[in-house]
Design a protein around this motif. Sequence first.
Motif, mmCIF file in Angstrom:
data_model
loop_
_atom_site.group_PDB
_atom_site.id
_atom_site.type_symbol
_atom_site.label_atom_id
_atom_site.label_comp_id
_atom_site.label_asym_id
_atom_site.label_seq_id
_atom_site.Cartn_x
_atom_site.Cartn_y
_atom_site.Cartn_z
ATOM 1 N N ALA A 172 41.939 50.886 62.106
ATOM 2 C CA ALA A 172 41.537 51.816 61.043
ATOM 3 C C ALA A 172 42.124 51.400 59.699
ATOM 4 C CB ALA A 172 41.976 53.232 61.405
ATOM 5 N N ARG A 173 43.390 50.986 59.711
ATOM 6 C CA ARG A 173 44.024 50.543 58.470
ATOM 7 C C ARG A 173 43.399 49.242 57.972
ATOM 8 N NH1 ARG A 173 45.026 54.891 58.529
ATOM 9 N NH2 ARG A 173 46.995 56.026 58.214
ATOM 10 N N PHE A 174 42.967 48.376 58.898
ATOM 11 C CA PHE A 174 42.346 47.111 58.492
ATOM 12 C C PHE A 174 41.003 47.365 57.805
ATOM 13 C CE2 PHE A 174 39.559 43.467 59.393
ATOM 14 C CZ PHE A 174 40.297 42.460 58.796
ATOM 15 N N PHE A 175 40.191 48.272 58.359
ATOM 16 C CA PHE A 175 38.918 48.601 57.718
ATOM 17 C C PHE A 175 39.146 49.241 56.351
ATOM 18 C CE2 PHE A 175 36.956 48.301 62.007
ATOM 19 C CZ PHE A 175 35.923 47.442 61.669
ATOM 20 N N SER A 176 40.177 50.054 56.246
ATOM 21 C CA SER A 176 40.527 50.631 54.945
ATOM 22 C C SER A 176 40.904 49.538 53.952
ATOM 23 C CB SER A 176 41.680 51.621 55.118
ATOM 24 O OG SER A 176 42.113 52.124 53.878
ATOM 25 N N ASP A 199 40.087 34.059 28.221
ATOM 26 C CA ASP A 199 39.789 33.244 29.393
ATOM 27 C C ASP A 199 39.564 34.185 30.573
ATOM 28 O OD1 ASP A 199 39.461 31.172 31.116
ATOM 29 O OD2 ASP A 199 41.261 30.086 30.503
ATOM 30 N N LEU A 200 38.364 34.750 30.650
ATOM 31 C CA LEU A 200 38.101 35.862 31.554
ATOM 32 C C LEU A 200 38.195 35.474 33.021
ATOM 33 C CD1 LEU A 200 35.157 37.667 29.722
ATOM 34 C CD2 LEU A 200 37.623 37.947 29.452
ATOM 35 N N ILE A 201 37.814 34.249 33.374
ATOM 36 C CA ILE A 201 37.859 33.853 34.776
ATOM 37 C C ILE A 201 39.295 33.821 35.286
ATOM 38 C CG2 ILE A 201 37.917 31.389 34.208
ATOM 39 C CD1 ILE A 201 36.209 33.052 37.250
ATOM 40 N N VAL A 202 40.229 33.465 34.421
ATOM 41 C CA VAL A 202 41.640 33.473 34.807
ATOM 42 C C VAL A 202 42.117 34.910 35.007
ATOM 43 C CG1 VAL A 202 43.989 32.888 34.098
ATOM 44 C CG2 VAL A 202 42.125 31.289 33.663
ATOM 45 N N VAL A 203 41.740 35.786 34.065
ATOM 46 C CA VAL A 203 42.147 37.191 34.163
ATOM 47 C C VAL A 203 41.605 37.813 35.442
ATOM 48 C CG1 VAL A 203 42.075 39.449 33.063
ATOM 49 C CG2 VAL A 203 42.251 37.396 31.655
ATOM 50 N N GLU A 204 40.306 37.611 35.698
ATOM 51 C CA GLU A 204 39.681 38.181 36.898
ATOM 52 C C GLU A 204 40.365 37.701 38.171
ATOM 53 O OE1 GLU A 204 35.008 38.667 35.446
ATOM 54 O OE2 GLU A 204 35.651 36.940 36.615
ATOM 55 N N SER A 205 40.551 36.401 38.260
ATOM 56 C CA SER A 205 41.064 35.820 39.499
ATOM 57 C C SER A 205 42.522 36.197 39.749
ATOM 58 C CB SER A 205 40.915 34.294 39.461
ATOM 59 O OG SER A 205 39.551 33.931 39.342
ATOM 60 N N VAL A 206 43.355 36.129 38.708
ATOM 61 C CA VAL A 206 44.772 36.444 38.881
ATOM 62 C C VAL A 206 44.953 37.928 39.193
ATOM 63 C CG1 VAL A 206 47.040 36.459 37.794
ATOM 64 C CG2 VAL A 206 45.509 34.535 37.418
ATOM 65 N N VAL A 207 44.234 38.793 38.478
ATOM 66 C CA VAL A 207 44.339 40.232 38.738
ATOM 67 C C VAL A 207 43.862 40.549 40.153
ATOM 68 C CG1 VAL A 207 43.469 42.508 38.092
ATOM 69 C CG2 VAL A 207 44.179 40.902 36.319
ATOM 70 N N MET A 208 42.774 39.910 40.597
ATOM 71 C CA MET A 208 42.284 40.139 41.950
ATOM 72 C C MET A 208 43.301 39.672 42.983
ATOM 73 S SD MET A 208 39.822 41.514 43.549
ATOM 74 C CE MET A 208 39.894 41.799 45.324
ATOM 75 N N LEU A 209 43.954 38.541 42.718
ATOM 76 C CA LEU A 209 44.989 38.060 43.624
ATOM 77 C C LEU A 209 46.147 39.054 43.714
ATOM 78 C CD1 LEU A 209 46.187 35.782 45.395
ATOM 79 C CD2 LEU A 209 47.192 34.837 43.305
ATOM 80 N N LEU A 210 46.542 39.612 42.566
ATOM 81 C CA LEU A 210 47.632 40.590 42.559
ATOM 82 C C LEU A 210 47.225 41.873 43.281
ATOM 83 C CD1 LEU A 210 48.953 40.116 38.907
ATOM 84 C CD2 LEU A 210 49.964 39.262 41.019
ATOM 85 N N VAL A 211 45.969 42.296 43.082
ATOM 86 C CA VAL A 211 45.478 43.482 43.787
ATOM 87 C C VAL A 211 45.454 43.232 45.289
ATOM 88 C CG1 VAL A 211 43.439 44.916 44.174
ATOM 89 C CG2 VAL A 211 44.159 44.391 41.850
ATOM 90 N N PHE A 212 45.021 42.042 45.686
ATOM 91 C CA PHE A 212 45.024 41.685 47.109
ATOM 92 C C PHE A 212 46.437 41.758 47.678
ATOM 93 C CE2 PHE A 212 45.674 38.298 50.278
ATOM 94 C CZ PHE A 212 44.799 38.729 51.272
ATOM 95 N N THR A 213 47.402 41.267 46.906
ATOM 96 C CA THR A 213 48.795 41.323 47.352
ATOM 97 C C THR A 213 49.265 42.764 47.507
ATOM 98 O OG1 THR A 213 49.236 39.245 46.200
ATOM 99 C CG2 THR A 213 51.143 40.570 46.834
ATOM 100 N N VAL A 214 48.925 43.609 46.530
ATOM 101 C CA VAL A 214 49.308 45.021 46.591
ATOM 102 C C VAL A 214 48.724 45.685 47.831
ATOM 103 C CG1 VAL A 214 49.020 47.268 45.475
ATOM 104 C CG2 VAL A 214 49.604 45.257 44.094
ATOM 105 N N ILE A 215 47.445 45.440 48.092
ATOM 106 C CA ILE A 215 46.783 46.063 49.243
ATOM 107 C C ILE A 215 47.372 45.551 50.552
ATOM 108 C CG2 ILE A 215 44.580 46.257 50.465
ATOM 109 C CD1 ILE A 215 43.194 46.254 47.743
ATOM 110 N N MET A 216 47.681 44.249 50.620
ATOM 111 C CA MET A 216 48.270 43.692 51.839
ATOM 112 C C MET A 216 49.671 44.252 52.070
ATOM 113 S SD MET A 216 46.166 41.834 53.451
ATOM 114 C CE MET A 216 47.344 41.180 54.633
#
Length: 314
Positions: A7-11, A277-294
């Motif tokens: 359940a936590r994984f699907f979340s 440099d939007l691609i850098v902002v998008e990718s780095v922020v997404m990586l940080l969000v992924f880390t937060v969620i993990m």
Amino acid sequence: MIRYTIARFFSLIISLIVASLVIFSVIEVIPGDPASFMLGINAREDTLAALRSEMGLDQPLTLRYFDWVIGMFQGDFGNSWTYKTPVSELIADRIWVSLPLAIYALILSTLIAFPAGIVAASRRGGASDVTIMGATQMGVAIPNFWFAMIMVLIFAINLRWFSAGGFPGWSNPLQGLKSLTLPAISLALPQAAILARIMRSSLLDILLEDFIRTARAKGLTRSQALWRHAVRNALIPVLTIIGLQFSFLLAGGIIIEQIFFLPGLGRLIFQAISARDLIVVESVVMLLVFTVIMVNFAVDITYAIVDPRLRKKS
């Protein structure tokens, strides 16, 4: 336990999808044209069109979003428009500053907060409790960048024990760790104040529970009841704060990295925003969000290990 983990994984998956949509949408609605910003206001239209095509800005939003997401799944974060370098290489270079800094600060925060919170709770209303709570109130009220400037003034300028900024790399681990000490302390002190207050409050609630009184009635001293039963149960809400703190320390060190001139992810985001440099902002922020969620996912699983009630519900 298995149902709880699934359940936590699907979340986690749903959170990642929503986060990617939000990040991509927010970046796309930012006013201004990155191509015009890079070439200047006097650039010719055909030159702007060629650059937009090279950057993929002429593609439909839906196609750009899926290309970005699929690329990240494959480890391809795109190419930086400013550095002319794959974003993955920029992240790989900077993560070895931000990640050790966050871990260092979290260790310091935990080492300060746990003893302080336990001592304050075990001596409620005493001089130790009042002193510790007063210190934590100051720690909560004072921002970390103020601590950083005070640290630089005292330990770098006056005492000259540490450098005022910069990072020499990890070729000499002791020098690298030393250069991260002042930034880590600056990040850790406010977080330690918060964690100590949470630890004290949680421990005081546990000490009033019936099972603690039962343990005392069976002959355990207050100290034995505290360490054998109360501390472990008090860790459940504290684990949440530790997980959130690590996420904050990793993603929220932009100001500290600027003050100490550290080439970390926070400073990379700041420079990328300045350069559009939007691609850098998008990718780095997404990586940080992924880390937060993990991290939050790991905290949820740790809940089930620490608290048997969650395993029974699952």
